[in-house]
Enzyme design. Structure first.
Site, PDB file in Angstrom:
ATOM      1  N   HIS A   1     -17.285 103.506  13.270  1.00  0.00           N
ATOM      2  CA  HIS A   1     -18.626 104.089  13.241  1.00  0.00           C
ATOM      3  C   HIS A   1     -19.691 102.989  13.227  1.00  0.00           C
ATOM      4  O   HIS A   1     -19.687 102.152  12.316  1.00  0.00           O
ATOM      5  CB  HIS A   1     -18.751 104.980  12.001  1.00  0.00           C
ATOM      6  CG  HIS A   1     -20.071 105.663  11.886  1.00  0.00           C
ATOM      7  ND1 HIS A   1     -20.872 105.546  10.786  1.00  0.00           N
ATOM      8  CD2 HIS A   1     -20.733 106.471  12.738  1.00  0.00           C
ATOM      9  CE1 HIS A   1     -21.965 106.271  10.959  1.00  0.00           C
ATOM     10  NE2 HIS A   1     -21.913 106.835  12.137  1.00  0.00           N
TER      11      HIS A   1
ATOM     12  N   GLU B   1     -18.060 103.842  18.057  1.00  0.00           N
ATOM     13  CA  GLU B   1     -19.270 104.656  18.215  1.00  0.00           C
ATOM     14  C   GLU B   1     -20.495 103.771  18.045  1.00  0.00           C
ATOM     15  O   GLU B   1     -20.522 102.905  17.151  1.00  0.00           O
ATOM     16  CB  GLU B   1     -19.284 105.759  17.146  1.00  0.00           C
ATOM     17  CG  GLU B   1     -20.385 106.767  17.313  1.00  0.00           C
ATOM     18  CD  GLU B   1     -21.585 106.569  16.388  1.00  0.00           C
ATOM     19  OE1 GLU B   1     -22.497 107.399  16.437  1.00  0.00           O
ATOM     20  OE2 GLU B   1     -21.633 105.566  15.619  1.00  0.00           O
TER      21      GLU B   1
ATOM     22  N   GLU C   1     -23.896 107.533  21.268  1.00  0.00           N
ATOM     23  CA  GLU C   1     -24.759 108.592  20.730  1.00  0.00           C
ATOM     24  C   GLU C   1     -26.198 108.362  21.173  1.00  0.00           C
ATOM     25  O   GLU C   1     -26.809 107.339  20.819  1.00  0.00           O
ATOM     26  CB  GLU C   1     -24.698 108.670  19.198  1.00  0.00           C
ATOM     27  CG  GLU C   1     -25.586 109.825  18.733  1.00  0.00           C
ATOM     28  CD  GLU C   1     -25.678 110.021  17.236  1.00  0.00           C
ATOM     29  OE1 GLU C   1     -24.884 109.451  16.473  1.00  0.00           O
ATOM     30  OE2 GLU C   1     -26.592 110.774  16.850  1.00  0.00           O
TER      31      GLU C   1
ATOM     32  N   ASP D   1     -16.433 103.999   8.477  1.00  0.00           N
ATOM     33  CA  ASP D   1     -17.286 102.817   8.314  1.00  0.00           C
ATOM     34  C   ASP D   1     -16.469 101.597   7.910  1.00  0.00           C
ATOM     35  O   ASP D   1     -16.974 100.474   7.916  1.00  0.00           O
ATOM     36  CB  ASP D   1     -18.334 103.075   7.215  1.00  0.00           C
ATOM     37  CG  ASP D   1     -19.326 104.163   7.598  1.00  0.00           C
ATOM     38  OD1 ASP D   1     -19.711 104.224   8.781  1.00  0.00           O
ATOM     39  OD2 ASP D   1     -19.718 104.945   6.709  1.00  0.00           O
TER      40      ASP D   1
ATOM     41  N   ASP E   1     -25.129 103.843  18.622  1.00  0.00           N
ATOM     42  CA  ASP E   1     -26.331 104.678  18.785  1.00  0.00           C
ATOM     43  C   ASP E   1     -27.275 104.005  19.768  1.00  0.00           C
ATOM     44  O   ASP E   1     -27.374 102.775  19.786  1.00  0.00           O
ATOM     45  CB  ASP E   1     -27.038 104.835  17.435  1.00  0.00           C
ATOM     46  CG  ASP E   1     -26.104 105.380  16.383  1.00  0.00           C
ATOM     47  OD1 ASP E   1     -25.810 106.581  16.421  1.00  0.00           O
ATOM     48  OD2 ASP E   1     -25.655 104.589  15.524  1.00  0.00           O
TER      49      ASP E   1
ATOM     50  N   LYS F   1     -29.917 108.880  20.851  1.00  0.00           N
ATOM     51  CA  LYS F   1     -30.846 109.278  19.787  1.00  0.00           C
ATOM     52  C   LYS F   1     -32.235 109.614  20.334  1.00  0.00           C
ATOM     53  O   LYS F   1     -33.034 110.213  19.629  1.00  0.00           O
ATOM     54  CB  LYS F   1     -30.991 108.132  18.770  1.00  0.00           C
ATOM     55  CG  LYS F   1     -29.738 107.833  17.961  1.00  0.00           C
ATOM     56  CD  LYS F   1     -29.532 108.846  16.858  1.00  0.00           C
ATOM     57  CE  LYS F   1     -28.524 108.378  15.829  1.00  0.00           C
ATOM     58  NZ  LYS F   1     -28.143 109.456  14.895  1.00  0.00           N
TER      59      LYS F   1
HETATM   60  O1  G3P Z   1     -20.748 109.864  15.062  1.00  0.00           O
HETATM   61  C1  G3P Z   1     -21.629 110.712  14.468  1.00  0.00           C
HETATM   62  C2  G3P Z   1     -22.507 110.084  13.481  1.00  0.00           C
HETATM   63  O2  G3P Z   1     -22.737 108.777  13.875  1.00  0.00           O
HETATM   64  C3  G3P Z   1     -23.754 110.844  13.349  1.00  0.00           C
HETATM   65  O3  G3P Z   1     -24.549 110.407  12.343  1.00  0.00           O
HETATM   66  O4  G3P Z   1     -26.539 109.327  11.493  1.00  0.00           O
HETATM   67  O5  G3P Z   1     -24.498 107.999  11.803  1.00  0.00           O
HETATM   68  O6  G3P Z   1     -25.776 108.735  13.770  1.00  0.00           O
HETATM   69  P1  G3P Z   1     -25.364 109.056  12.354  1.00  0.00           P
HETATM   70 CA    CA Z   2     -24.255 107.766  15.306  1.00  0.00          CA
END
Ligand code: G3P
Ligand code: CA
Length: 228
Positions: free
Chosen positions: A10, A37, A105, A220, A39, A107
């Protein structure tokens, strides 16, 4: 279609290295993770920037909103341990060096076309999955390029997950560890949709989600929460 549970780093390795950095991502990949993953936001000069928040305040030594800063300004900041805030393209380069699935992801709205373009240019459709809490983004990505795999991010447990996935034309879901249940996983798999859970940070909790048959388990702490 479903090949067993894999661990997903993550934000790279958020609990162990600076999040969403090349150093953090390669740390997780060198541990052997097969999924990462990250963002993505859009800078003022329309570059795809790998960062979680909509400001640089928490994760760097700078201040300001990503959408108001130039990529050059963002790149001059320290994202922890001397790391820079990466461009999406830099993370995509790692797909040439390591074998893994990259969950992107999204955003920020307005970067769907750019994201679809970088995936198409590099012919990496089979290596990436685009996801968002904003399911309109997911739908738009699929409309631009139907070959790009996508997932709907969910926090709560939906009454009709299949409806949510199908109206977004997605290929799966990514759901919070606090709400996922066995029935949801079975329903998704029955319809050939993948299931990711985020985030499992205690090794003793892992088996529950392996038994559920979840496809990807986010963590994490990739050096601690391992499938053994
Ligand atoms: O993978 C999903 C998770 O990352 C969503 O929450 O806030 O960490 O982007 P966040
Ligand atoms: Ca995320």
């Amino acid at each position: 279609m479903f090949n067993g549970t894999k661990m997903l780093g993550h934000r790279g390795a958020k609990g162990e290295r600076p999040e969403n950095t090349i150093g953090g991502i390669t740390y997780a990949l060198n541990l052997g993770l097969k999924a990462i993953e990250i963002d993505v936001h859009l800078s003022a000069d329309n570059r795809l920037i790998v960062i979680h928040d909509d400001t640089v305040d928490r994760t760097t030594n700078g201040t300001g909103k990503i959408k108001d800063l130039s990529s050059e300004d963002i790149r001059s900041l320290d994202a922890g341990d001397g790391e820079r805030v990466p461009y999406l393209e830099e993370v995509l380069e790692l797909l040439n060096q390591y074998s893994f699935t990259l969950f992107i992801e999204v955003k920020a709205v307005g970067c769907e076309k750019l994201i679809a373009e970088v995936i198409k240019e590099r012919e990496i459709h089979h290596k990436v999955i685009v996801k968002s809490f904003n399911h309109r983004i997911i739908k738009k990505i699929k409309e631009i390029d139907a070959k790009i795999r996508t997932a709907c991010l969910l926090y709560g447990l939906p009454v009709n997950a299949v409806n949510i996935i199908e109206t977004s034309r997605a290929d799966g879901i990514s759901i919070s560890v606090s709400t996922i249940d066995q029935a949801l996983v079975e329903l998704c798999h029955h319809h050939n949709y993948s299931v990711t859970v985020w985030n499992v940070n205690k090794v003793e909790d892992l088996d529950t989600f392996v038994q559920m048959g979840v496809d990807y388990i986010g963590t994490d702490f990739p050096s601690i929460v391992t499938l053994g």
